[in-house]
Scaffold this active site. Structure first.
Site, PDB file in Angstrom:
ATOM      1  N   TYR A  43      29.680 -86.073   8.191  1.00  0.00           N
ATOM      2  CA  TYR A  43      28.469 -86.245   7.394  1.00  0.00           C
ATOM      3  C   TYR A  43      28.113 -87.734   7.417  1.00  0.00           C
ATOM      4  O   TYR A  43      28.078 -88.427   6.404  1.00  0.00           O
ATOM      5  CB  TYR A  43      28.597 -85.707   5.962  1.00  0.00           C
ATOM      6  CG  TYR A  43      27.248 -85.269   5.454  1.00  0.00           C
ATOM      7  CD1 TYR A  43      26.658 -84.093   5.940  1.00  0.00           C
ATOM      8  CD2 TYR A  43      26.519 -86.039   4.567  1.00  0.00           C
ATOM      9  CE1 TYR A  43      25.393 -83.716   5.546  1.00  0.00           C
ATOM     10  CE2 TYR A  43      25.249 -85.668   4.169  1.00  0.00           C
ATOM     11  CZ  TYR A  43      24.696 -84.515   4.661  1.00  0.00           C
ATOM     12  OH  TYR A  43      23.437 -84.148   4.277  1.00  0.00           O
ATOM     13  N   LEU A  44      27.862 -88.197   8.629  1.00  0.00           N
ATOM     14  CA  LEU A  44      27.807 -89.627   8.935  1.00  0.00           C
ATOM     15  C   LEU A  44      26.653 -90.341   8.242  1.00  0.00           C
ATOM     16  O   LEU A  44      25.574 -89.783   8.080  1.00  0.00           O
ATOM     17  CB  LEU A  44      27.692 -89.826  10.448  1.00  0.00           C
ATOM     18  CG  LEU A  44      28.803 -89.205  11.291  1.00  0.00           C
ATOM     19  CD1 LEU A  44      28.550 -89.510  12.771  1.00  0.00           C
ATOM     20  CD2 LEU A  44      30.179 -89.721  10.872  1.00  0.00           C
ATOM     21  N   GLU A  46      25.277 -94.765   7.510  1.00  0.00           N
ATOM     22  CA  GLU A  46      25.240 -96.083   8.133  1.00  0.00           C
ATOM     23  C   GLU A  46      26.609 -96.799   8.068  1.00  0.00           C
ATOM     24  O   GLU A  46      26.908 -97.631   8.913  1.00  0.00           O
ATOM     25  CB  GLU A  46      24.140 -96.912   7.457  1.00  0.00           C
ATOM     26  CG  GLU A  46      23.605 -98.065   8.260  1.00  0.00           C
ATOM     27  CD  GLU A  46      23.117 -97.689   9.649  1.00  0.00           C
ATOM     28  OE1 GLU A  46      23.452 -98.435  10.580  1.00  0.00           O
ATOM     29  OE2 GLU A  46      22.421 -96.660   9.806  1.00  0.00           O
ATOM     30  N   HIS A  48      29.649 -95.305   8.449  1.00  0.00           N
ATOM     31  CA  HIS A  48      30.392 -94.803   9.618  1.00  0.00           C
ATOM     32  C   HIS A  48      29.822 -95.389  10.916  1.00  0.00           C
ATOM     33  O   HIS A  48      30.562 -95.742  11.833  1.00  0.00           O
ATOM     34  CB  HIS A  48      30.255 -93.284   9.726  1.00  0.00           C
ATOM     35  CG  HIS A  48      30.755 -92.515   8.541  1.00  0.00           C
ATOM     36  ND1 HIS A  48      29.925 -91.775   7.729  1.00  0.00           N
ATOM     37  CD2 HIS A  48      32.000 -92.355   8.040  1.00  0.00           C
ATOM     38  CE1 HIS A  48      30.648 -91.185   6.786  1.00  0.00           C
ATOM     39  NE2 HIS A  48      31.909 -91.518   6.949  1.00  0.00           N
ATOM     40  N   LEU A 159      36.050-101.230   4.509  1.00  0.00           N
ATOM     41  CA  LEU A 159      36.599-101.821   3.280  1.00  0.00           C
ATOM     42  C   LEU A 159      36.070-101.140   2.029  1.00  0.00           C
ATOM     43  O   LEU A 159      36.531-101.420   0.932  1.00  0.00           O
ATOM     44  CB  LEU A 159      36.307-103.322   3.248  1.00  0.00           C
ATOM     45  CG  LEU A 159      37.123-104.136   4.250  1.00  0.00           C
ATOM     46  CD1 LEU A 159      36.654-105.587   4.282  1.00  0.00           C
ATOM     47  CD2 LEU A 159      38.609-104.064   3.915  1.00  0.00           C
ATOM     48  N   ASP A 161      36.800 -98.249   1.355  1.00  0.00           N
ATOM     49  CA  ASP A 161      38.064 -97.639   0.935  1.00  0.00           C
ATOM     50  C   ASP A 161      39.156 -98.690   1.104  1.00  0.00           C
ATOM     51  O   ASP A 161      40.001 -98.604   2.000  1.00  0.00           O
ATOM     52  CB  ASP A 161      38.338 -96.389   1.781  1.00  0.00           C
ATOM     53  CG  ASP A 161      37.228 -95.367   1.635  1.00  0.00           C
ATOM     54  OD1 ASP A 161      37.271 -94.589   0.681  1.00  0.00           O
ATOM     55  OD2 ASP A 161      36.284 -95.376   2.457  1.00  0.00           O
ATOM     56  N   SER A 197      29.413 -90.302   1.864  1.00  0.00           N
ATOM     57  CA  SER A 197      28.973 -88.923   2.101  1.00  0.00           C
ATOM     58  C   SER A 197      28.786 -88.208   0.766  1.00  0.00           C
ATOM     59  O   SER A 197      27.979 -87.297   0.642  1.00  0.00           O
ATOM     60  CB  SER A 197      29.997 -88.180   2.956  1.00  0.00           C
ATOM     61  OG  SER A 197      30.237 -88.892   4.156  1.00  0.00           O
ATOM     62  N   ARG A 198      29.545 -88.628  -0.246  1.00  0.00           N
ATOM     63  CA  ARG A 198      29.477 -87.968  -1.560  1.00  0.00           C
ATOM     64  C   ARG A 198      28.209 -88.326  -2.337  1.00  0.00           C
ATOM     65  O   ARG A 198      27.910 -87.665  -3.334  1.00  0.00           O
ATOM     66  CB  ARG A 198      30.719 -88.299  -2.391  1.00  0.00           C
ATOM     67  CG  ARG A 198      31.985 -87.651  -1.847  1.00  0.00           C
ATOM     68  CD  ARG A 198      33.178 -87.818  -2.771  1.00  0.00           C
ATOM     69  NE  ARG A 198      34.281 -86.959  -2.399  1.00  0.00           N
ATOM     70  CZ  ARG A 198      35.360 -87.357  -1.706  1.00  0.00           C
ATOM     71  NH1 ARG A 198      35.470 -88.608  -1.303  1.00  0.00           N
ATOM     72  NH2 ARG A 198      36.313 -86.494  -1.399  1.00  0.00           N
TER      73      ARG A 198
HETATM   74  P1  AMP Z   1      35.100 -91.020   5.325  1.00  0.00           P
HETATM   75  O1  AMP Z   1      34.307 -90.172   6.262  1.00  0.00           O
HETATM   76  O2  AMP Z   1      34.480 -91.168   3.967  1.00  0.00           O
HETATM   77  O3  AMP Z   1      36.558 -90.648   5.299  1.00  0.00           O
HETATM   78  O4  AMP Z   1      35.060 -92.483   5.925  1.00  0.00           O
HETATM   79  C1  AMP Z   1      35.452 -92.742   7.241  1.00  0.00           C
HETATM   80  C2  AMP Z   1      35.554 -94.231   7.459  1.00  0.00           C
HETATM   81  O5  AMP Z   1      34.282 -94.837   7.167  1.00  0.00           O
HETATM   82  C3  AMP Z   1      36.560 -94.896   6.520  1.00  0.00           C
HETATM   83  O6  AMP Z   1      37.232 -95.933   7.237  1.00  0.00           O
HETATM   84  C4  AMP Z   1      35.695 -95.466   5.436  1.00  0.00           C
HETATM   85  O7  AMP Z   1      36.250 -96.597   4.787  1.00  0.00           O
HETATM   86  C5  AMP Z   1      34.462 -95.853   6.222  1.00  0.00           C
HETATM   87  N1  AMP Z   1      33.305 -95.961   5.326  1.00  0.00           N
HETATM   88  C6  AMP Z   1      32.848 -95.003   4.473  1.00  0.00           C
HETATM   89  N2  AMP Z   1      31.799 -95.467   3.773  1.00  0.00           N
HETATM   90  C7  AMP Z   1      31.598 -96.748   4.176  1.00  0.00           C
HETATM   91  C8  AMP Z   1      30.668 -97.774   3.822  1.00  0.00           C
HETATM   92  N3  AMP Z   1      29.726 -97.581   2.911  1.00  0.00           N
HETATM   93  N4  AMP Z   1      30.755 -98.963   4.450  1.00  0.00           N
HETATM   94  C9  AMP Z   1      31.732 -99.175   5.385  1.00  0.00           C
HETATM   95  N5  AMP Z   1      32.617 -98.254   5.765  1.00  0.00           N
HETATM   96  C10 AMP Z   1      32.563 -97.051   5.173  1.00  0.00           C
END
Ligand code: AMP
Length: 312
Positions: A43-44, A46, A48, A159, A161, A197-198
């Site tokens: 659920y990409l 900006e 990601h 960062l 997370d 994504s949330r």
């Molecule tokens: P997720 O799909 O939420 O597990 O995130 C996958 C990767 O994208 C993880 O390394 C997250 O830290 C990174 N990520 C998620 N949201 C952001 C954001 N707003 N800015 C930078 N990186 C993000």
């Protein structure tokens, strides 16, 4: 299995099995190419895509994994309703220069009889680890598996997370994974909300309340910059900012050491301001790091400014 038609349409190879992924990687290696891996749950957005573009700049082949990892969700969490849209993700990933997506089914990653888990101690007992028991065990396990399957030169993490990035760096160091972990600053909406994504779960009034996280982080940073060194006072002020917004509930407000993640009493060195806040039924996290050196607070340059969606 590789689906050639899919590649023609989007320019992105779609791999759903570990065997096909190993084959794809072996072919790239044979040509002497370097490989970057961007692990995601799909659920990409900006955030990601910024990770993918960063990988594009550094690696010959960019692989993205899309896997909503069940072992990092606790009972009663949002595993079932987590947003999924592989078609949309493929197009977005193509635009960011991704060469191949690894999107396995749950049974491919966790076949019947699966019994092995990776536990990073200490760092996972605070912050999100305290409110989501087992979460980082699931994260460390799936990241270990992905690193073994793809064997990339570099793997990219956001960062946003922050604790996850610290945990993964420790995991890679402790278990001697031959990979460089690259971290990328948090990408924000123009008003400062960290992309997630949330965020899709938020109704318009909740979306307004969600701004409380970024406001609270900035308030905390301002207090520190103006000389406040008592962590409890900063935490209190940040909590007040959050609770002033309707529909918010605090999971945690933390002023911790940015390296050890241990809570601080007196603010000094590299400091992590971190929040987890419920807005309705949606749990959002955000953080900011700064450095207090010679009693002067410096904004950590690695953190992106709001609206700074695209790099360079
Ligand atoms: P997720 O799909 O939420 O597990 O995130 C996958 C990767 O994208 C993880 O390394 C997250 O830290 C990174 N990520 C998620 N949201 C952001 C954001 N707003 N800015 C930078 N990186 C993000």
């Amino acid at each position: 299995m590789i689906e050639p038609q899919a590649k023609e349409m989007t320019g992105v190879e779609l791999l759903t099995t570990i065997a096909a992924t190993r084959k794809f990687v072996a072919a790239a290696r044979q040509q002497g190419k370097s490989i970057g891996l961007v692990p995601t749950m799909g659920y990409l957005h900006e955030g990601h895509l910024t990770l993918a573009r960063t990988a594009r700049e550094q690696d010959d082949v960019v692989m993205m994994s899309i896997f909503v990892n069940p072992t990092q969700f606790g009972p009663g969490e949002d595993l079932e309703r987590y947003p999924r849209d592989l078609e949309r993700d493929r197009k977005l990933a193509a635009g960011a220069g991704v060469d191949a997506i690894f999107a396995p089914a749950v049974a491919e990653m966790y076949p019947p009889g699966y019994a092995t888990y990776v536990q990073v101690e200490g760092l996972t007992e605070v912050l999100c680890g305290a409110s989501r028991p087992g979460h980082f065990r699931g994260v460390a396990t799936v990241v270990s598996k992905l690193l073994n399957i793809v064997q990339p030169d570099r793997a990219y993490f956001g960062l946003k997370d922050y604790q996850q990035a610290v945990v993964i760096k420790r995991l890679v160091r402790d278990l001697n994974f031959p990979v460089d972990i690259i971290t990328v600053p948090t990408v924000r909406e123009p008003d400062g909300l960290a992309m997630s994504s949330r965020n899709k779960y938020l109704a318009p009034d909740q979306r307004r309340s969600a701004l409380a996280l970024y406001r609270a982080l900035n308030l905390g940073a301002e207090l520190i910059r103006s000389g406040e060194r008592r962590a409890a006072v900063v935490r209190e002020a940040m909590a007040g900012e959050i609770l002033a917004r309707p529909g918010t509930r605090i999971d945690y407000v933390a002023v911790n050491d940015a390296e050890t993640l241990a809570p601080l009493e007196e603010i000094k060195g590299r400091v992590l301001l971190a929040l987890a806040v419920w807005v309705g039924n949606t749990r959002l996290i955000d953080n900011l790091t700064l450095e207090v050196k010679d009693d002067v607070a410096h904004h950590d340059e690695k953190q992106a400014a709001p609206g700074n969606c695209h790099r360079g």
